[in-house]
Write an enzyme that holds these catalytic residues in place. Structure first.
Site, PDB file in Angstrom:
ATOM      1  CG  LEU A   1       6.055   3.596  -1.744  1.00 45.32           C
ATOM      2  CD1 LEU A   1       6.509   4.937  -2.322  1.00 45.32           C
ATOM      3  CD2 LEU A   1       6.487   3.477  -0.288  1.00 45.32           C
ATOM      4  CG  ASP A   2      -0.095   2.671   2.121  1.00 45.82           C
ATOM      5  OD1 ASP A   2      -0.089   1.478   1.761  1.00 45.82           O
ATOM      6  OD2 ASP A   2      -0.150   3.036   3.306  1.00 45.82           O
ATOM      7  NE  ARG A   3      -5.156   6.748  -5.867  1.00 47.58           N
ATOM      8  CZ  ARG A   3      -6.339   6.675  -6.462  1.00 47.58           C
ATOM      9  NH1 ARG A   3      -7.205   5.744  -6.083  1.00 47.58           N
ATOM     10  NH2 ARG A   3      -6.663   7.517  -7.430  1.00 47.58           N
TER      11      ARG A   3
END
Length: 315
Positions: free
Chosen positions: A136-138
């Site tokens: 997942l994106d940060r």
């Protein structure tokens, strides 16, 4: 330092070359891993490979001399360990699902001392083969799946490749979604700017990317949508939403700065994208018990902004 040869075992079968090397050389920068693959220094059965090449049992992998940096001891704060421990939604001997907070990177690197995977390896030191199943994106919060065994990781990756793992997101868009529009089928291409920042654009030469959007709740000026992914490209939901004139609230790469600023004043100071549901078949179970559907509760800031918008509409 010398050339090293590794014979792939049954638990390595199906794994990408880049992931195989990262598992064996966890302290080596990813940029170096990709460089030695690109230059042809990594060979499988004496042949050149791409980073996406999948290894089979019995393959002979040639690895050039790699200077492994001394492992730096990174002290993970007790508060962060406790925060992630409390975010575990599901766990058994094979795998676990975590409700990742926004702002937590999935792994260390690029200025980040440690990420979710490093925290989990410290919390579960006996799970020697623990790996991220997906990323997942940060800035994105919500469901993220980790495997504790190589065989489980392999089986779950196969589900992703065969489109049998269902990922559903909740996103708050900064405009109203086009009426009747559901399927977004636009190829995405990764670009790296001179500054080193990574951006993704819609481009016919990019990778096929498909998302399905459904309006869950419509407010005066914005929409709350459910997004189901068919593919899992970098920044896919963010760029597909932007392509329709509806960037996600709080998106500092593809969004509207003025809208982001107004929502930050209301308490939503980050990307309004949450991996809400994750459905998959547990490789270690059979029958009805094998299908696992996990829901990640919204964090207080996301839940709070929805409540605020709902009450404002009712005034």
């Amino acid at each position: 330092m010398s050339v090293k040869f590794i014979t792939a075992g049954s638990e390595d079968a199906g794994q990408r070359v880049d992931n195989f090397l990262m598992r064996h050389y966890r302290n080596v920068p990813k940029t170096l891993i990709y460089r030695i693959i690109r230059k042809g220094e990594v060979r499988v059965n004496k042949g050149r490979v791409k980073q996406t090449t999948r290894i089979q049992e019995g393959d002979l992998i040639r690895i050039p001399p790699i200077r492994t940096p001394e492992k730096m001891e990174v002290k993970i704060p007790a508060g962060q360990l406790e925060r992630i421990e409390q975010a575990i939604l599901y766990e058994d001997a094979d795998l676990m699902v975590i409700n990742k907070p926004s702002g937590v990177a999935v792994h260390g690197g690029s200025g980040v001392q440690f990420g979710l995977i490093e925290v989990m390896r410290e919390l579960r030191p006996l799970a020697k083969r623990m790996e991220l199943v997906h990323r997942l994106d940060r800035e994105t919060s919500g469901c993220i799946l980790l495997a504790k065994k190589a065989s489980i990781l392999k089986a779950l990756h196969e589900q992703i490749r065969e489109d049998k793992m269902v990922k559903e997101y909740l996103a708050l868009l900064s405009a109203h979604w086009p009426k009747g529009k559901q399927k977004i089928d636009l190829p995405l291409l990764k670009n790296t700017l001179q500054s080193g920042e990574r951006m993704v654009v819609v481009d016919q030469s990019g990778k096929p990317s498909v998302s399905f959007f459904k309006v869950e709740q419509s407010f005066k000026e914005v929409d709350l949508v459910n997004v189901r992914l068919k593919t899992g490209r970098t920044h896919q939901i963010r760029v597909h939403a932007q392509s329709q004139g509806c960037p996600i609230v709080g998106d500092d790469k593809y969004g509207d700065k003025s809208i982001n600023k107004s929502f930050a004043k209301l308490g939503m100071k980050r990307l309004a994208l949450h991996a809400q549901f994750l459905t998959f078949t547990h490789p270690g179970k059979e029958g009805d018990d094998a299908v696992i559907k996990i829901e990640a509760p919204l964090h207080h800031d996301f839940e709070g902004i929805i409540q605020y918008l709902s009450s404002a509409d009712n005034e």
